[in-house]
Scaffold this motif. Structure first.
Motif, PDB file in Angstrom:
ATOM      1  N   THR A 160      -3.589   3.776  -5.711  1.00 46.57           N
ATOM      2  CA  THR A 160      -4.496   4.920  -5.752  1.00 46.57           C
ATOM      3  C   THR A 160      -3.928   6.093  -6.523  1.00 46.57           C
ATOM      4  OG1 THR A 160      -3.606   5.747  -3.655  1.00 46.57           O
ATOM      5  CG2 THR A 160      -5.521   4.281  -3.538  1.00 46.57           C
ATOM      6  N   ASP A 174      -9.720   4.278  -2.500  1.00 47.06           N
ATOM      7  CA  ASP A 174      -8.869   3.611  -1.512  1.00 47.06           C
ATOM      8  C   ASP A 174      -8.826   2.105  -1.751  1.00 47.06           C
ATOM      9  OD1 ASP A 174      -8.586   6.090  -0.415  1.00 47.06           O
ATOM     10  OD2 ASP A 174      -9.678   5.659   1.445  1.00 47.06           O
ATOM     11  N   TYR A 180      -7.222  -2.856  -5.812  1.00 46.89           N
ATOM     12  CA  TYR A 180      -7.383  -1.420  -6.036  1.00 46.89           C
ATOM     13  C   TYR A 180      -8.503  -1.181  -7.038  1.00 46.89           C
ATOM     14  CZ  TYR A 180      -3.030  -0.451  -3.546  1.00 46.89           C
ATOM     15  OH  TYR A 180      -2.061  -0.322  -2.585  1.00 46.89           O
TER      16      TYR A 180
END
Length: 302
Positions: free
Chosen positions: A184, A156, A295
């Protein structure tokens, strides 16, 4: 082999892998010559899929709204050209995105409203079964590609789910390949493209052991050259392909086909290369993924 001056030549070679057989042929969405699968007064949408990803191209007019309800996972919106802006709403947040850019949209309900006329792409995993079933090439994937592992999302985002918009106007930098962004589910490389036909003596044939490449032509014309390996069973052999695709289009290139794309137009030839899930090798290169801080990559396998 990669062509001269191609930064991908510096990537560490992967370990030798034995491909499953039979191989999948490539699949193409030539949106400029196919009928849309969705059409309204303000938008026409074409859908083409691979094993893991759906490419939805929409030609929109100002005021068009492209909505997702109960979206199962994160998806991307790509505006390849300057001059088109969209208003994105999701999770109580609204952001305006100006092309060229890539935006990542969180799961759940969302909408993309066009603030002008132009073309845009939504990149959505095939976990969205409602769209996967409607793809023009759905029959090509009635049987799964055994060479592509089961899709697994990446961790996540830092700070939780929200709309994130990234510019496609980041200047080029020596030693960095393209403009790469990941979320993701998806990795997008927004390239600058090349003016004029590509030198046929400077192509970059290469292959991927176990992931697809989605080469989206956003400007110009291309010949996608593909060759599959020979195995001991000649029933699995596939003919070489030299497939013409103008913009807008997508070539779904399966592993382990050797491939390279040759720009053919006298004007701008530009591809956006997409991978689902993100690539580990690109992610491992310092500075290549421009939003890596947002990310995280998965922990390396033990």
């Amino acid at each position: 082999m990669y062509g001269k001056n191609d930064l991908r030549a510096s990537l560490a070679p992967s370990a030798e892998k034995v491909a499953m057989t039979p191989f999948k042929p490539a699949s193409y969405g030539r949106f400029y010559e196919e009928m849309p699968v969705e059409e309204s007064e303000l938008a026409s949408t074409w859908l083409t899929r691979g094993q893991n990803l759906i490419v939805a191209y929409s030609a929109v007019r100002s005021g068009a709204v492209l909505a997702r309800s109960g979206q199962i996972d994160e998806y991307a919106v790509v505006l390849p050209d300057a001059g088109l802006s969209v208003e994105i709403t999701a999770g109580g947040q609204t952001e305006t995105a100006h092309g060229p850019c890539v935006a990542f949209i969180p799961p759940g309900d969302s909408s993309v409203r066009a603030l002008g006329d132009g073309g845009l792409y939504r990149l959505i995993t095939t976990r969205s079964a409602d769209l996967a079933a409607r793809c023009a090439n759905a029959g090509d994937f009635a049987t799964p590609d055994l060479n592509v592992p089961e899709f697994t999302p990446w961790p996540d985002p830092v700070g939780g789910w929200r709309i994130r918009v990234y510019s496609g106007d980041v200047p080029s930098q020596p030693g960095r390949f393209g403009r790469i962004y990941r979320c993701t589910t998806i990795m997008v490389n927004l390239t600058s493209g090349r003016a004029g036909p590509r030198d046929p003596a400077d192509l970059s044939p290469h292959h991927h052991d176990d992931f697809e490449q989605y080469s989206i032509a956003t400007a110009g014309e291309f010949i996608h050259h593909l060759r599959w390996p020979w195995t001991g069973n000649s029933a699995h052999w596939l003919e070489d392909q030299h497939a013409y695709c103008a913009a807008p289009s997508v070539a779904v290139i399966p592993p382990p086909a050797t491939h390279t794309s040759q720009g053919m137009s006298t004007g701008l030839n530009r591809l956006a290369d997409v991978f689902c899930p993100p690539r580990h090798d690109f992610s491992a290169r310092e500075g290549w993924v421009l939003n890596a801080a947002d990310y995280p990559a998965p922990d390396p396998a033990p």
